[in-house]
Design a protein around this motif. Sequence first.
Motif, PDB file in Angstrom:
ATOM      1  N   ALA A   3       0.819  -1.216   0.000  1.00 59.78           N
ATOM      2  CA  ALA A   3       0.000   0.000   0.000  1.00 59.78           C
ATOM      3  C   ALA A   3       0.852   1.264   0.000  1.00 59.78           C
ATOM      4  O   ALA A   3       0.426   2.307  -0.487  1.00 59.78           O
ATOM      5  N   ASN A   4       2.084   1.181   0.518  1.00 57.96           N
ATOM      6  CA  ASN A   4       2.954   2.361   0.561  1.00 57.96           C
ATOM      7  C   ASN A   4       3.645   2.621  -0.779  1.00 57.96           C
ATOM      8  O   ASN A   4       4.428   3.552  -0.909  1.00 57.96           O
ATOM      9  N   GLY A   5       3.360   1.795  -1.799  1.00 62.42           N
ATOM     10  CA  GLY A   5       3.944   1.981  -3.125  1.00 62.42           C
ATOM     11  C   GLY A   5       5.261   1.260  -3.326  1.00 62.42           C
ATOM     12  O   GLY A   5       5.837   1.329  -4.402  1.00 62.42           O
ATOM     13  N   TYR A   6       5.738   0.614  -2.294  1.00 67.04           N
ATOM     14  CA  TYR A   6       7.004  -0.106  -2.378  1.00 67.04           C
ATOM     15  C   TYR A   6       6.772  -1.603  -2.224  1.00 67.04           C
ATOM     16  O   TYR A   6       5.653  -2.070  -2.097  1.00 67.04           O
ATOM     17  N   SER A   7       7.847  -2.331  -2.205  1.00 66.38           N
ATOM     18  CA  SER A   7       7.801  -3.764  -1.993  1.00 66.38           C
ATOM     19  C   SER A   7       8.930  -4.123  -1.034  1.00 66.38           C
ATOM     20  O   SER A   7       9.866  -3.361  -0.852  1.00 66.38           O
ATOM     21  N   ASP A   8       8.832  -5.275  -0.422  1.00 61.74           N
ATOM     22  CA  ASP A   8       9.879  -5.786   0.461  1.00 61.74           C
ATOM     23  C   ASP A   8      10.343  -7.128  -0.118  1.00 61.74           C
ATOM     24  O   ASP A   8      10.033  -8.194   0.410  1.00 61.74           O
ATOM     25  N   SER A  28      18.225 -12.204   1.972  1.00 61.03           N
ATOM     26  CA  SER A  28      17.669 -11.281   2.950  1.00 61.03           C
ATOM     27  C   SER A  28      16.545 -10.473   2.297  1.00 61.03           C
ATOM     28  O   SER A  28      16.457 -10.391   1.068  1.00 61.03           O
ATOM     29  N   VAL A  29      15.684  -9.887   3.093  1.00 60.86           N
ATOM     30  CA  VAL A  29      14.586  -9.049   2.610  1.00 60.86           C
ATOM     31  C   VAL A  29      15.119  -7.632   2.409  1.00 60.86           C
ATOM     32  O   VAL A  29      15.779  -7.078   3.282  1.00 60.86           O
ATOM     33  N   GLN A  30      14.851  -7.057   1.252  1.00 58.76           N
ATOM     34  CA  GLN A  30      15.232  -5.675   0.968  1.00 58.76           C
ATOM     35  C   GLN A  30      13.996  -4.813   1.227  1.00 58.76           C
ATOM     36  O   GLN A  30      13.018  -4.891   0.494  1.00 58.76           O
ATOM     37  N   LYS A  31      14.045  -4.019   2.256  1.00 59.08           N
ATOM     38  CA  LYS A  31      12.873  -3.242   2.694  1.00 59.08           C
ATOM     39  C   LYS A  31      12.599  -2.035   1.796  1.00 59.08           C
ATOM     40  O   LYS A  31      13.516  -1.341   1.360  1.00 59.08           O
ATOM     41  N   ASN A  35      13.564  -1.677  -6.640  1.00 58.56           N
ATOM     42  CA  ASN A  35      14.779  -1.995  -7.380  1.00 58.56           C
ATOM     43  C   ASN A  35      15.813  -2.617  -6.440  1.00 58.56           C
ATOM     44  O   ASN A  35      16.835  -2.004  -6.137  1.00 58.56           O
ATOM     45  N   PRO A  36      15.555  -3.828  -5.969  1.00 59.82           N
ATOM     46  CA  PRO A  36      16.470  -4.434  -4.998  1.00 59.82           C
ATOM     47  C   PRO A  36      17.790  -4.877  -5.633  1.00 59.82           C
ATOM     48  O   PRO A  36      17.834  -5.225  -6.816  1.00 59.82           O
TER      49      PRO A  36
END
Length: 108
Positions: A3-8, A28-31, A35-36
């Motif tokens: 919802a914040n427009g990003y992804s993790d 690892s998760v890129q918060k 563009n991780p």
Amino acid sequence: MDANGYSDPFVRLYLHPNGGKKSKRKTSVQKKTLNPEFNEEFFCTGPQEELAQKTLLVSVWDYDLGTADDFTGGVQLSSQASGEHQQHWRKWLGRTDHQLELWHPLDE
């Protein structure tokens, strides 16, 4: 996308067929990014003849706290694949002493 427009995002790697946890890896998760860059290395051991018969499943997921993670896309690399997927697999098998970095678009 959240919802914040990003992804993790994070990546799951699975060398199939193979049983047990040794064949599964996760980055690892890129918060909060679309563009991780993971810059992580994974190693597979075993005879090249056995590895050549396997498929590397690479899948990208969006981490969600408290709910199921969302599948973003993936790619399968193997000797039975076609095009660049097969070429990448063969290059990877032939370069056991070098790092190999190639890009693939994700399949849905």
